[in-house]
Design a protein around this motif. Structure first.
Motif, mmCIF file in Angstrom:
data_model
loop_
_atom_site.group_PDB
_atom_site.id
_atom_site.type_symbol
_atom_site.label_atom_id
_atom_site.label_comp_id
_atom_site.label_asym_id
_atom_site.label_seq_id
_atom_site.Cartn_x
_atom_site.Cartn_y
_atom_site.Cartn_z
ATOM 1 N N MET A 1 0.842 -1.195 0.000
ATOM 2 C CA MET A 1 0.000 0.000 0.000
ATOM 3 C C MET A 1 0.877 1.245 0.000
ATOM 4 O O MET A 1 1.988 1.229 0.544
ATOM 5 C CB MET A 1 -0.914 -0.009 1.229
ATOM 6 C CG MET A 1 -2.098 0.949 1.134
ATOM 7 S SD MET A 1 -3.185 0.833 2.574
ATOM 8 C CE MET A 1 -3.790 -0.837 2.391
ATOM 9 N N VAL A 5 -1.005 6.554 2.185
ATOM 10 C CA VAL A 5 -2.188 5.849 2.702
ATOM 11 C C VAL A 5 -1.860 5.210 4.044
ATOM 12 O O VAL A 5 -2.658 5.261 4.994
ATOM 13 C CB VAL A 5 -2.681 4.795 1.695
ATOM 14 C CG1 VAL A 5 -3.786 3.947 2.301
ATOM 15 C CG2 VAL A 5 -3.160 5.473 0.412
ATOM 16 N N GLU A 6 -0.673 4.598 4.142
ATOM 17 C CA GLU A 6 -0.242 3.994 5.404
ATOM 18 C C GLU A 6 -0.143 5.043 6.511
ATOM 19 O O GLU A 6 -0.519 4.797 7.658
ATOM 20 C CB GLU A 6 1.116 3.303 5.224
ATOM 21 C CG GLU A 6 1.067 2.024 4.402
ATOM 22 C CD GLU A 6 0.481 0.849 5.185
ATOM 23 O OE1 GLU A 6 0.070 1.058 6.347
ATOM 24 O OE2 GLU A 6 0.436 -0.259 4.628
ATOM 25 N N LYS A 9 -3.596 5.991 7.627
ATOM 26 C CA LYS A 9 -4.116 4.862 8.411
ATOM 27 C C LYS A 9 -3.574 4.919 9.846
ATOM 28 O O LYS A 9 -4.331 4.765 10.817
ATOM 29 C CB LYS A 9 -3.719 3.549 7.740
ATOM 30 C CG LYS A 9 -4.021 2.283 8.550
ATOM 31 C CD LYS A 9 -3.626 1.050 7.735
ATOM 32 C CE LYS A 9 -3.844 -0.248 8.526
ATOM 33 N NZ LYS A 9 -2.834 -0.425 9.577
ATOM 34 N N LEU A 75 -12.945 3.486 8.131
ATOM 35 C CA LEU A 75 -11.516 3.290 7.878
ATOM 36 C C LEU A 75 -11.291 1.962 7.159
ATOM 37 O O LEU A 75 -10.534 1.906 6.173
ATOM 38 C CB LEU A 75 -10.738 3.324 9.196
ATOM 39 C CG LEU A 75 -9.242 3.009 9.081
ATOM 40 C CD1 LEU A 75 -8.538 4.012 8.175
ATOM 41 C CD2 LEU A 75 -8.588 2.984 10.470
ATOM 42 N N LEU A 79 -9.700 1.716 3.410
ATOM 43 C CA LEU A 79 -8.450 0.980 3.201
ATOM 44 C C LEU A 79 -8.641 -0.151 2.192
ATOM 45 O O LEU A 79 -7.761 -0.411 1.351
ATOM 46 C CB LEU A 79 -7.947 0.419 4.535
ATOM 47 C CG LEU A 79 -7.417 1.447 5.534
ATOM 48 C CD1 LEU A 79 -7.064 0.776 6.852
ATOM 49 C CD2 LEU A 79 -6.195 2.179 4.976
ATOM 50 N N GLU A 83 -6.602 -0.345 -1.254
ATOM 51 C CA GLU A 83 -5.789 -1.527 -1.586
ATOM 52 C C GLU A 83 -6.191 -2.099 -2.944
ATOM 53 O O GLU A 83 -5.324 -2.447 -3.763
ATOM 54 C CB GLU A 83 -5.972 -2.586 -0.493
ATOM 55 C CG GLU A 83 -5.067 -3.791 -0.679
ATOM 56 C CD GLU A 83 -5.149 -4.759 0.482
ATOM 57 O OE1 GLU A 83 -4.457 -5.787 0.438
ATOM 58 O OE2 GLU A 83 -5.917 -4.477 1.431
ATOM 59 N N ARG A 98 -7.940 8.345 -1.083
ATOM 60 C CA ARG A 98 -7.191 9.327 -0.281
ATOM 61 C C ARG A 98 -8.132 10.396 0.270
ATOM 62 O O ARG A 98 -7.998 10.839 1.415
ATOM 63 C CB ARG A 98 -6.091 9.976 -1.128
ATOM 64 C CG ARG A 98 -4.924 9.065 -1.478
ATOM 65 C CD ARG A 98 -3.806 9.870 -2.105
ATOM 66 N NE ARG A 98 -2.670 9.045 -2.469
ATOM 67 C CZ ARG A 98 -2.388 8.659 -3.715
ATOM 68 N NH1 ARG A 98 -3.188 9.009 -4.725
ATOM 69 N NH2 ARG A 98 -1.327 7.915 -3.954
ATOM 70 N N LEU A 101 -10.014 8.993 3.189
ATOM 71 C CA LEU A 101 -9.167 8.920 4.377
ATOM 72 C C LEU A 101 -8.957 10.299 5.001
ATOM 73 O O LEU A 101 -8.933 10.444 6.234
ATOM 74 C CB LEU A 101 -7.816 8.291 4.031
ATOM 75 C CG LEU A 101 -7.852 6.796 3.722
ATOM 76 C CD1 LEU A 101 -6.541 6.342 3.098
ATOM 77 C CD2 LEU A 101 -8.136 5.999 4.999
#
Length: 370
Positions: A1, A5-6, A9, A75, A79, A83, A98, A101
Motif C-alpha cells: 500500500m 495511505v499507510e 491509516k 476506515l 483501506l 488496496e 485518499r 481517508l
C-alpha cells in the motif's frame, strides 16, 4: 500500500485508540447496555425527571460509542478500496480513497476534541449574550456581526438558535442580544468564546474612511435543568418590567411584558422579552438567572482547580480573547492559543472550529499523549 495511505491509516488508528482510552471502552459498552435496559423498562417513566436524565445519558454515551465504531467501519472500507485501487493501478480510484481517508482523519480529530467535553455541563444547551462595547454605531455593528457569526456556526452544526432578548442599535447592529443555542455539546464548544472580541477595519460609517477599532463582549453559560439545585432567595432578586423592543416588528408585544431580573448579591442581570406574556418572560428569565448562577459556581470550581495545577487561563468577562483585523491586512488571531488565519470572511461566516478546538484543548490541558 502507498506510503501516504499507510500514514493516514496510522494517524486515524492512533485517534481511534485515544478515543477508546478516554471513553474507557469496555466499561463504556457495559454501561451502555445497562442504560439501554433501563430505557426499555416502562416503569422508568413513573419518574419523568429520572427518565429524562437516563435518556440523556444513554443518548450521549451511544453517540460517543457510535462515533468510534463509525470511524472503524469507514476506515476499513476506505483501506479496502485503496488496496484494491492500488493493486489494479487505478489512480483515479486511489485518489478518491485518499479523499475518503482525509475526511475520516478530520472526523477523528474532531471526535478527539469532543472527547475532551467531559465537564458536568458541557453536553448542555447554552445561553449566549453579546454586548457591544463603547463606540456607538461601530460597536453595535460589530456586535451584530458576531451575532451572525455564531448563528451561522450553530446552523452549520445542526443546532437551533432561539432569540430571548434583543436591543437594536440606533443606526445599525445591536446593543445586546441573548440567544439560546440548542444542540449536543453546545455549551462545551461555545464556552471557549467567552470574552472580549476586537475588530479593526475601515469604518463603513465614516465618510473619511478612517480605520476604527471596536469591541464587543461575549458571555456564555449553560442551560440547566430542574435536577440541578440552585437556591435563590427571592428577596435577593429585583424584578423590572418594560416594553419589548428589537427586531420583532408587529409581533413584538406593545405592553410592558418584557422582564429583567437583577440578582442583587452578585449583580447578575438577565432579561427576556420574546414570549407573548409577562408570565412566560418571567419564567424564562428565572431559568436564565438560575443558569447564570450555576455557571458562576462552575467557574469558581474551575478557578480553584487551575490554581491547584498552576495552569491559569484567562476566561473571565472582560478579557480580550481574539482580534479580527480587516485593515490594513486580513487576519483573525486568538490571543490565548496564537491560532490565526487570513480567511477572515470564513471566520465571520461561522468557521470557528479551529479556534474553539485549540482553546478547548488548552483549557483542559490536553495533549495527544494524554
Amino acid at each position: 500500500m502507498r506510503a501516504d495511505v499507510e500514514a493516514a491509516k496510522a494517524d486515524i488508528e492512533q485517534s481511534i485508540e485515544l478515543l477508546r482510552r478516554r471513553l474507557d471502552w469496555e466499561p463504556a459498552l457495559r454501561k451502555l447496555d445497562e442504560l439501554n435496559a433501563r430505557v426499555e423498562d416502562p416503569t422508568l417513566w413513573d419518574n419523568p425527571t429520572e427518565a429524562q436524565a437516563v435518556s440523556r445519558d444513554r443518548a450521549r454515551l451511544a453517540a460517543q460509542v457510535e462515533a468510534v465504531q463509525s470511524l472503524e467501519r469507514d476506515l476499513a472500507d476506505a483501506l479496502g478500496y485503496a488496496e484494491m485501487a492500488d493493486e489494479e493501478g487505478d489512480e483515479a480510484s486511489l485518489e478518491e480513497a485518499r479523499g475518503q481517508l482525509k475526511s475520516i482523519k478530520e472526523r477523528a480529530a474532531r471526535a478527539e476534541l469532543e472527547a475532551l467535553l467531559s465537564g458536568e455541563a458541557d453536553g448542555n444547551d447554552a445561553y449566549v449574550e453579546i454586548n457591544s462595547g463603547a463606540g456607538g454605531t461601530e460597536s453595535n455593528d460589530w456586535a451584530g456581526m458576531l451575532l451572525r457569526m455564531y448563528t451561522r456556526w450553530a446552523n452549520a452544526h445542526g443546532m437551533e438558535v432561539d432569540f430571548l432578548e434583543e436591543t437594536s442599535g440606533e443606526q445599525a447592529g445591536i446593543k445586546s442580544v441573548t440567544l439560546q443555542v440548542k444542540g449536543t455539546n453546545a455549551y462545551g464548544w461555545l464556552k471557549t468564546e467567552a470574552g472580549v472580541h476586537r475588530l479593526v477595519r475601515i469604518s463603513p460609517f465614516d465618510a473619511a474612511a478612517k480605520r476604527h477599532t471596536s469591541f464587543a463582549s461575549v458571555w456564555v453559560y449553560p442551560v440547566v435543568d430542574d435536577t440541578i439545585e440552585i437556591d435563590i432567595n427571592p428577596a435577593d432578586v429585583r424584578t423590572d418590567t418594560y416594553r419589548a423592543s428589537g427586531a420583532g416588528g408587529q409581533h413584538v408585544n406593545k405592553t410592558d411584558s418584557a422582564v429583567r431580573l437583577t440578582h442583587i448579591p452578585t449583580g447578575i442581570v438577565v432579561a427576556c422579552q420574546t414570549q407573548r406574556s409577562q408570565h412566560q418572560n418571567r419564567d424564562q428569565a428565572w431559568k436564565m438567572l438560575k443558569a447564570r448562577l450555576y455557571e458562576a459556581e462552575l467557574e469558581k470550581r474551575e478557578a480553584a482547580q487551575q490554581a491547584l495545577e498552576d495552569q491559569k487561563t484567562d476566561i473571565g468577562w472582560g478579557h480580550q480573547i481574539r482580534s479580527y483585523v480587516l485593515q490594513p491586512y486580513q487576519m483573525v488571531k486568538d490571543l490565548r492559543t496564537n491560532v490565526e488565519t487570513s480567511d477572515t470572511q470564513g471566520v465571520l461566516d461561522g468557521d470557528l472550529d479551529e479556534f474553539m478546538g485549540a482553546a478547548l484543548a488548552q483549557r483542559v490541558g490536553a495533549t495527544r499523549e494524554g
